[in-house]
Each structure stands twice: as C-alpha cells, then as structure tokens.
Motif scaffolding. Structure first.
Motif, PDB file in Angstrom:
ATOM      1  N   ILE A  93     -56.739   6.776  -2.661  1.00  0.00           N
ATOM      2  CA  ILE A  93     -56.138   6.201  -3.860  1.00  0.00           C
ATOM      3  C   ILE A  93     -57.044   5.113  -4.437  1.00  0.00           C
ATOM      4  N   GLU A  94     -57.740   4.390  -3.580  1.00  0.00           N
ATOM      5  CA  GLU A  94     -58.665   3.379  -4.069  1.00  0.00           C
ATOM      6  C   GLU A  94     -59.794   4.019  -4.886  1.00  0.00           C
ATOM      7  N   LEU A  95     -60.300   5.143  -4.434  1.00  0.00           N
ATOM      8  CA  LEU A  95     -61.326   5.869  -5.196  1.00  0.00           C
ATOM      9  C   LEU A  95     -60.761   6.353  -6.535  1.00  0.00           C
ATOM     10  N   PHE A  96     -59.541   6.826  -6.502  1.00  0.00           N
ATOM     11  CA  PHE A  96     -58.853   7.250  -7.724  1.00  0.00           C
ATOM     12  C   PHE A  96     -58.747   6.075  -8.697  1.00  0.00           C
ATOM     13  N   LEU A  97     -58.342   4.911  -8.185  1.00  0.00           N
ATOM     14  CA  LEU A  97     -58.205   3.723  -9.023  1.00  0.00           C
ATOM     15  C   LEU A  97     -59.552   3.306  -9.609  1.00  0.00           C
ATOM     16  N   GLN A  98     -60.588   3.336  -8.804  1.00  0.00           N
ATOM     17  CA  GLN A  98     -61.922   2.994  -9.312  1.00  0.00           C
ATOM     18  C   GLN A  98     -62.330   3.933 -10.446  1.00  0.00           C
ATOM     19  N   GLY A  99     -61.988   5.218 -10.312  1.00  0.00           N
ATOM     20  CA  GLY A  99     -62.267   6.182 -11.368  1.00  0.00           C
ATOM     21  C   GLY A  99     -61.490   5.883 -12.638  1.00  0.00           C
ATOM     22  N   LEU A 100     -60.215   5.485 -12.481  1.00  0.00           N
ATOM     23  CA  LEU A 100     -59.410   5.106 -13.653  1.00  0.00           C
ATOM     24  C   LEU A 100     -60.041   3.929 -14.387  1.00  0.00           C
ATOM     25  N   ILE A 101     -60.425   2.923 -13.630  1.00  0.00           N
ATOM     26  CA  ILE A 101     -60.997   1.720 -14.234  1.00  0.00           C
ATOM     27  C   ILE A 101     -62.304   2.064 -14.951  1.00  0.00           C
ATOM     28  N   ALA A 102     -63.140   2.855 -14.317  1.00  0.00           N
ATOM     29  CA  ALA A 102     -64.410   3.242 -14.947  1.00  0.00           C
ATOM     30  C   ALA A 102     -64.176   4.128 -16.165  1.00  0.00           C
ATOM     31  N   GLY A 103     -63.241   5.055 -16.056  1.00  0.00           N
ATOM     32  CA  GLY A 103     -63.009   6.008 -17.131  1.00  0.00           C
ATOM     33  C   GLY A 103     -62.295   5.443 -18.337  1.00  0.00           C
ATOM     34  N   TYR A 104     -61.358   4.529 -18.110  1.00  0.00           N
ATOM     35  CA  TYR A 104     -60.586   3.989 -19.229  1.00  0.00           C
ATOM     36  C   TYR A 104     -61.206   2.731 -19.816  1.00  0.00           C
ATOM     37  N   SER A 122     -49.724   8.081 -11.729  1.00  0.00           N
ATOM     38  CA  SER A 122     -49.729   8.470 -10.315  1.00  0.00           C
ATOM     39  C   SER A 122     -49.563   9.971 -10.113  1.00  0.00           C
ATOM     40  N   MET A 123     -49.134  10.680 -11.156  1.00  0.00           N
ATOM     41  CA  MET A 123     -49.037  12.137 -11.057  1.00  0.00           C
ATOM     42  C   MET A 123     -50.411  12.761 -10.816  1.00  0.00           C
ATOM     43  N   PHE A 124     -51.467  12.047 -11.179  1.00  0.00           N
ATOM     44  CA  PHE A 124     -52.828  12.543 -11.028  1.00  0.00           C
ATOM     45  C   PHE A 124     -53.503  12.029  -9.763  1.00  0.00           C
ATOM     46  N   SER A 125     -52.801  11.214  -9.015  1.00  0.00           N
ATOM     47  CA  SER A 125     -53.342  10.625  -7.796  1.00  0.00           C
ATOM     48  C   SER A 125     -53.578  11.696  -6.733  1.00  0.00           C
ATOM     49  N   PRO A 126     -54.624  11.524  -5.926  1.00  0.00           N
ATOM     50  CA  PRO A 126     -54.883  12.515  -4.867  1.00  0.00           C
ATOM     51  C   PRO A 126     -53.795  12.555  -3.796  1.00  0.00           C
ATOM     52  N   SER A 127     -52.930  11.553  -3.761  1.00  0.00           N
ATOM     53  CA  SER A 127     -51.864  11.541  -2.757  1.00  0.00           C
ATOM     54  C   SER A 127     -50.632  12.304  -3.219  1.00  0.00           C
ATOM     55  N   ILE A 174     -45.305   6.758 -22.010  1.00  0.00           N
ATOM     56  CA  ILE A 174     -45.068   8.052 -21.367  1.00  0.00           C
ATOM     57  C   ILE A 174     -44.653   7.748 -19.931  1.00  0.00           C
ATOM     58  N   THR A 175     -43.437   8.151 -19.582  1.00  0.00           N
ATOM     59  CA  THR A 175     -42.880   7.808 -18.270  1.00  0.00           C
ATOM     60  C   THR A 175     -41.846   8.831 -17.828  1.00  0.00           C
ATOM     61  N   HIS A 176     -41.654   8.912 -16.525  1.00  0.00           N
ATOM     62  CA  HIS A 176     -40.551   9.691 -15.971  1.00  0.00           C
ATOM     63  C   HIS A 176     -39.284   8.846 -15.886  1.00  0.00           C
ATOM     64  N   ASN A 177     -39.411   7.542 -16.088  1.00  0.00           N
ATOM     65  CA  ASN A 177     -38.283   6.619 -15.971  1.00  0.00           C
ATOM     66  C   ASN A 177     -37.792   6.186 -17.353  1.00  0.00           C
ATOM     67  N   LEU A 178     -37.322   7.144 -18.134  1.00  0.00           N
ATOM     68  CA  LEU A 178     -36.845   6.821 -19.478  1.00  0.00           C
ATOM     69  C   LEU A 178     -35.769   5.741 -19.446  1.00  0.00           C
ATOM     70  N   LYS A 179     -34.873   5.828 -18.470  1.00  0.00           N
ATOM     71  CA  LYS A 179     -33.761   4.868 -18.419  1.00  0.00           C
ATOM     72  C   LYS A 179     -34.252   3.434 -18.218  1.00  0.00           C
ATOM     73  N   HIS A 180     -35.449   3.266 -17.633  1.00  0.00           N
ATOM     74  CA  HIS A 180     -35.992   1.921 -17.454  1.00  0.00           C
ATOM     75  C   HIS A 180     -36.489   1.337 -18.777  1.00  0.00           C
ATOM     76  N   PHE A 181     -36.968   2.207 -19.676  1.00  0.00           N
ATOM     77  CA  PHE A 181     -37.623   1.733 -20.896  1.00  0.00           C
ATOM     78  C   PHE A 181     -36.776   1.837 -22.156  1.00  0.00           C
ATOM     79  N   LEU A 182     -35.804   2.720 -22.189  1.00  0.00           N
ATOM     80  CA  LEU A 182     -34.981   2.877 -23.392  1.00  0.00           C
ATOM     81  C   LEU A 182     -34.313   1.569 -23.837  1.00  0.00           C
ATOM     82  N   PRO A 183     -33.783   0.749 -22.913  1.00  0.00           N
ATOM     83  CA  PRO A 183     -33.131  -0.488 -23.358  1.00  0.00           C
ATOM     84  C   PRO A 183     -34.054  -1.453 -24.114  1.00  0.00           C
ATOM     85  N   PHE A 184     -35.363  -1.347 -23.912  1.00  0.00           N
ATOM     86  CA  PHE A 184     -36.306  -2.246 -24.593  1.00  0.00           C
ATOM     87  C   PHE A 184     -36.432  -1.930 -26.079  1.00  0.00           C
ATOM     88  N   GLY A 185     -36.034  -0.725 -26.475  1.00  0.00           N
ATOM     89  CA  GLY A 185     -36.150  -0.351 -27.873  1.00  0.00           C
ATOM     90  C   GLY A 185     -37.569  -0.002 -28.304  1.00  0.00           C
TER      91      GLY A 185
END
Length: 148
Positions: A67-78, A12-17, A126-137
């Motif tokens: 954001i919908e156009l952004f999402l369509q670009g993600l889907i096409a690009g990835y 979402s850091m790359f989102s036009p919003s 890759i996330t800004h929410n390290l605390k959400h993912f660190l417990p998963f190991g």
C-alpha cells in the motif's frame, strides 16, 4: 475548477490490497485522468498513510509495503492535482461541518474536510458513502452512478 474529487474509499478500490474495482469504473477514471479532471484531497493521502502505519503496527508489514508503494504512485501521478488543506479550505470545512452537526448528523472531521475541499473548488465527490456526504449539500455521486 471543474471535475471530480475521489473520496478515500474510491481511491482504495485501486489499492493492491483490494480485490479490485469494476472495469467500467476503472475505465471511467482512466478517461477522466486523461482529461485531468480527477483530483485527490491531501486528507485522502493522510488517511492512506494512517492505514499503512496501523498495518505496520499490527505486524502486517507486507501489506503495508504494498500500500505504501501504491501511495507513492498516487502522489507522483497526481502531483498538483492533490489539493491542499489550507486555511480557506479549513474555513469552508468548518462551516459545512457545523451546519451538518446542527442538523443532527455526525459526519466526522475527515469527511467534512473532503466536503470542504470539494465545495470550495466546485468539484463532485465520488464515493461509496453517499450518506456521509449528502448532508453537506455538495455535489456527490457513487461510482455506479457515473456509469449510467
């Protein structure tokens, strides 16, 4: 498989919003995309789509359309680098989420699903929410850590 799984907040850091992302992180992502080492989870596609529909429901149709156009670009690009949430991933995610809940954390299903996707495929989240993912190991880094 080796590489990186972008959490929804990193995408979402790359989102036009959004105001944008650091040029250093954007450059890192661009280099990794050339190497085809960046992946997205189908869960991220779900979360962005949900956000679009919620914006529409609140009457923010212009923002939703961007954001919908952004999402369509993600889907096409990835394309095939959007990793599915299949039965094997569901099993891994369930195991991880149960372990983390038993340890006293409340990760939320979407984060558990992303963690399971990364764990099963040997990817670093890759996330800004390290605390959400660190417990998963699972392997996890913030965008800032990539630039050191």
């Amino acid at each position: 498989m080796t590489g990186f799984l972008l959490d929804t907040n990193a995408v979402s850091m790359f989102s036009p919003s959004k105001a944008g992302t650091s040029s250093a992180f954007a450059g890192w992502v661009e280099e990794q995309e050339k190497l085809e080492t960046i992946y997205l989870s189908a869960v991220t596609i779900h979360e962005i789509e949900k956000g679009i529909r919620l914006l529409e429901g609140r009457g923010a149709t212009s923002k939703a359309t961007l954001i919908e156009l952004f999402l369509q670009g993600l889907i096409a690009g990835y394309g095939d680098r959007i990793l599915p949430f299949d039965a094997e991933t569901a099993l891994e995610s369930g195991r991880l989420e149960a372990r983390v809940i038993s340890a006293g954390h409340s990760p939320g299903m979407a984060d558990a699903m992303i963690a399971g996707t990364a764990s099963l495929r040997g990817l670093t989240i890759i996330t800004h929410n390290l605390k959400h993912f660190l417990p998963f190991g699972v392997a996890v880094k913030s965008p800032d850590e990539l630039l050191l």
